[in-house]
Design a protein around this motif. Structure first.
Motif, PDB file in Angstrom:
ATOM      1  N   LYS A 396     121.603  85.537   3.262  1.00 50.15           N
ATOM      2  CA  LYS A 396     122.673  84.912   2.478  1.00 50.15           C
ATOM      3  C   LYS A 396     122.601  85.315   1.009  1.00 50.15           C
ATOM      4  O   LYS A 396     123.627  85.494   0.352  1.00 50.15           O
ATOM      5  N   LEU A 397     121.384  85.464   0.489  1.00 51.61           N
ATOM      6  CA  LEU A 397     121.249  85.916  -0.896  1.00 51.61           C
ATOM      7  C   LEU A 397     121.782  87.336  -1.057  1.00 51.61           C
ATOM      8  O   LEU A 397     122.486  87.645  -2.026  1.00 51.61           O
ATOM      9  N   LEU A 398     121.462  88.209  -0.112  1.00 51.90           N
ATOM     10  CA  LEU A 398     121.927  89.591  -0.195  1.00 51.90           C
ATOM     11  C   LEU A 398     123.444  89.678  -0.018  1.00 51.90           C
ATOM     12  O   LEU A 398     124.084  90.579  -0.573  1.00 51.90           O
ATOM     13  N   CYS A 399     124.017  88.731   0.730  1.00 53.04           N
ATOM     14  CA  CYS A 399     125.479  88.701   0.900  1.00 53.04           C
ATOM     15  C   CYS A 399     126.185  88.118  -0.323  1.00 53.04           C
ATOM     16  O   CYS A 399     127.418  88.168  -0.404  1.00 53.04           O
ATOM     17  N   ARG A 425     131.514  90.790  -2.026  1.00 47.72           N
ATOM     18  CA  ARG A 425     131.723  90.299  -0.667  1.00 47.72           C
ATOM     19  C   ARG A 425     132.745  91.144   0.079  1.00 47.72           C
ATOM     20  O   ARG A 425     132.705  91.226   1.311  1.00 47.72           O
ATOM     21  N   ALA A 426     133.656  91.771  -0.656  1.00 49.19           N
ATOM     22  CA  ALA A 426     134.632  92.651  -0.016  1.00 49.19           C
ATOM     23  C   ALA A 426     133.971  93.888   0.563  1.00 49.19           C
ATOM     24  O   ALA A 426     134.571  94.581   1.399  1.00 49.19           O
ATOM     25  N   ARG A 427     132.734  94.166   0.150  1.00 46.46           N
ATOM     26  CA  ARG A 427     132.016  95.346   0.641  1.00 46.46           C
ATOM     27  C   ARG A 427     130.893  94.960   1.600  1.00 46.46           C
ATOM     28  O   ARG A 427     130.019  95.783   1.884  1.00 46.46           O
ATOM     29  N   VAL A 428     130.917  93.716   2.076  1.00 46.64           N
ATOM     30  CA  VAL A 428     129.918  93.240   3.038  1.00 46.64           C
ATOM     31  C   VAL A 428     130.599  93.006   4.377  1.00 46.64           C
ATOM     32  O   VAL A 428     131.658  92.375   4.443  1.00 46.64           O
TER      33      VAL A 428
END
Length: 604
Positions: A396-399, A425-428
């Motif tokens: 969740k931290l990496l996201c 977040r658009a690139r996750v």
């Protein structure tokens, strides 16, 4: 009174914003309708005097006018309702959208873990439906004020002392507000218990949980617990309502005494020859109207007071503005000013974690401690560890769903905290264990992975093909236009694996991700099915890694899947205890080797 005035102003501004024309139409019609009511009393006085004096023609003309006024009173209110009801619905829709933006508007998920925030959201959600009638309440209250003003003028023409009759309503209004305050405080005090009660009710009626409840014979204890929670809640609310009813009764008693005194005064004046029969009829009629006006005003003020508290809660839930960038010391002790950063088009270096620690808000318990880690661009990394080791929290931290409590996360050298959350977040492309099951059209279920292209059939079809979900599309009546789930129509219910495959298709809607995440999405599948999912995902993520240096991060308890990763990170108690590839970690004879050989023996 602050809530009443504030909510009335807010509601009228909101109503004017959503549909000014309908609002003005409703105001005009209601004003005419409310003014007709006191004029009926005036007409009855003239009719009585004309009838007593034998003026039949005048009496007929006046009673005809009274009939017209009564028709206006009834019909104009009805036509006004057609206008303000639609305005109220639009206003409620606007407020619901505000609540959605408030709940989802914060940069992270920290506030959603706050029980106080959850209680506030629950109270607003329960009460927001009542705001549909707020426009009606404000207009009716304005009409009653206008009506009471004309009533007062008519009473004063008979006897100036009768002007005190409307003022006698003030204690009733003030005590009514005090009573509503008692009820609101009780609702706030029981918010947590109410939320728990509803949760237990949902458990007992949800298809997802009811099968286990029945098999475990858990209905009796759940029902007992739900009954105990509701009993505590209802007892507190009942006590508050009883106290409130007593307070309101005092206000109504004060007005009733004033009402009786006004009628007695006019009858006494008539007995002394200072008032006619028509005056007595008019005063009795107006006094009845004042009684209705007072009762109506008290009810409307109570409703507006409740709306005001709801609006206050909604405002208090809004995420405060983020603090301005401040200086942060790096590990060398030098202070560096934080400035805005942007997401790179492609990863050249990768992601680096420096001394990352994290504790969920309000707990004080560190889930991650001093995590140092470098994930090279284009690499795939698996997280391994026992339950509670901190794997999902790190994901969740990496996201970007949370910010570290301490330390920082760097993306190609840029602090993730300084990158706009929406851009990152658009690139996750995520697929979690508790993946969403959107009971929408199949096209929408997949297309929400890239909302801007949800209507592009070619993009959705491509994502479905990459996830190998073509069989699901073929099995659903209507294909991409078919409805999923039974909650909102005669849709098709899917198996867990099929829902999970559509979740994978949602990930595939994002064509240029920099971080691809699988957090135990196939935990409910057998080893072969999980391996197939990860193998399929690895092929797709490999292409993304080659094109843009994208990083693939996955969590799994099955080592046949874990060994596919370029690097494996082992977490224990929130700390990184091992880091390397499968071969190196197995030969190291550490925690990874222990877990791996334990699972290997089980499978054998």
């Amino acid at each position: 009174m602050r809530w009443v005035v504030g909510s009335a102003v807010f509601v009228m501004r909101l109503a004017a914003a959503v549909d000014r024309v309908r609002l003005l139409k409703a105001i005009g019609l209601m004003a005419l309708g409310y003014l007709a009511t006191p004029l009926v009393a005036l007409g009855l006085r003239e009719f009585t005097d004309a009838a007593v004096s034998g003026r039949a023609g005048t009496a007929t003309l006046v009673i005809t006018g009274v009939a017209v006024l009564l028709v206006m009173e009834l019909m104009l209110g009805h036509f006004a309702h057609l206008s303000y009801f639609e305005v109220g619905e639009l206003a409620e829709t606007d407020l619901n959208e505000r609540l959605i933006r408030t709940v989802n508007g914060s940069s992270g998920l920290e506030r959603l873990d706050d029980s106080t925030f959850a209680d506030g959201v629950n109270l607003v959600r329960e009460e927001l439906g009542k705001t549909r009638t707020a426009v009606e309440s404000v207009l009716q209250l304005g009409g009653l004020v206008l009506q009471m003003s004309l009533t007062t003028v008519l009473l004063v023409t008979l006897d100036p002392r009768l002007a005190l009759l409307p003022l006698a309503a003030l204690p009733s209004v003030l005590l009514g507000q005090r009573a509503q305050g008692l009820v609101e405080r009780a609702r706030e005090a029981t918010a947590e218990s109410t939320r728990r009660t509803r949760h237990l009710l949902d458990l007992a009626t949800s298809p997802a949980s009811v099968k286990e409840i029945r098999l475990f014979h858990a209905e009796p204890p759940l029902m007992l617990e739900q009954d105990a929670c509701w009993s505590r809640t209802s007892a507190a609310l009942r006590s508050a309502h009883l106290r409130a009813a007593g307070v309101r009764a005092l206000g109504q008693l004060a007005f009733a005494l004033a009402y009786g005194g006004a009628i007695t005064l006019v009858i006494w004046e008539a007995a002394r020859g200072r008032a006619g029969a028509g005056d007595v009829v008019m005063v009795i009629t107006l006094a009845v109207q004042v009684s209705v006006q007072v009762a109506g005003s008290a009810t409307l003020l109570t409703a507006l007071q409740g709306v005001g508290r709801t609006l206050d809660r909604l405002t208090s839930l809004q995420d405060p503005a983020p603090p301005p960038p401040a200086a942060r010391a790096d590990r060398s002790g030098r202070a560096a000013a934080l400035v805005g950063a942007s997401v790179p088009e492609a990863l050249a270096e990768g992601i680096r974690l420096e001394g990352v620690g994290f504790a969920y808000p309000g707990t004080g318990r560190m889930i991650l401690r001093d995590v140092d880690l470098t994930i090279p661009a284009g690499a795939s990394m698996a997280l391994v560890g026992e339950n509670g080791a901190g794997k999902t929290t790190l994901v969740k931290l990496l996201c970007g769903l949370y910010r570290p409590t301490s330390g920082r996360i760097l993306v190609d050298g840029a602090d993730l905290a300084e990158i706009p959350p929406r851009e990152w977040r658009a690139r996750v492309a995520p697929l979690f264990q508790d993946f969403a099951r959107f009971e929408l059209l199949l096209r929408e279920n997949v297309g929400v992975g890239d909302v801007a292209r949800v209507e592009e059939e070619a993009a959705v079809t491509r994502a479905v093909g990459q996830a190998r979900a073509d069989g699901i599309v073929a099995a659903v009546p209507g294909g991409l236009s078919g409805l999923l789930g039974h909650g909102y129509g005669p849709g098709v219910e899917l198996s867990g694996g099929q829902w999970q495959t559509l979740g994978l298709a949602r990930c595939m809607m994002r064509e240029d991700p920099l971080l691809l995440v699988l957090d135990e999405p196939a935990a409910a599948l057998d080893a072969a099915a999980e391996h197939a999912i990860f193998d399929r995902y690895a092929t797709l993520s490999g292409e993304a890694g080659h094109r843009r240096g994208a990083i693939t991060l996955f969590v799994s308890h099955r080592f046949t899947t874990v060994r596919m990763a370029d690097m494996i990170v082992v977490l224990d108690g929130g700390e990184v205890v091992e880091n390397g590839d499968h071969r190196a970690l197995v030969s190291h004879s550490g925690l990874y080797s222990e877990l791996y050989h334990l699972q290997e023996r089980i499978y054998r």
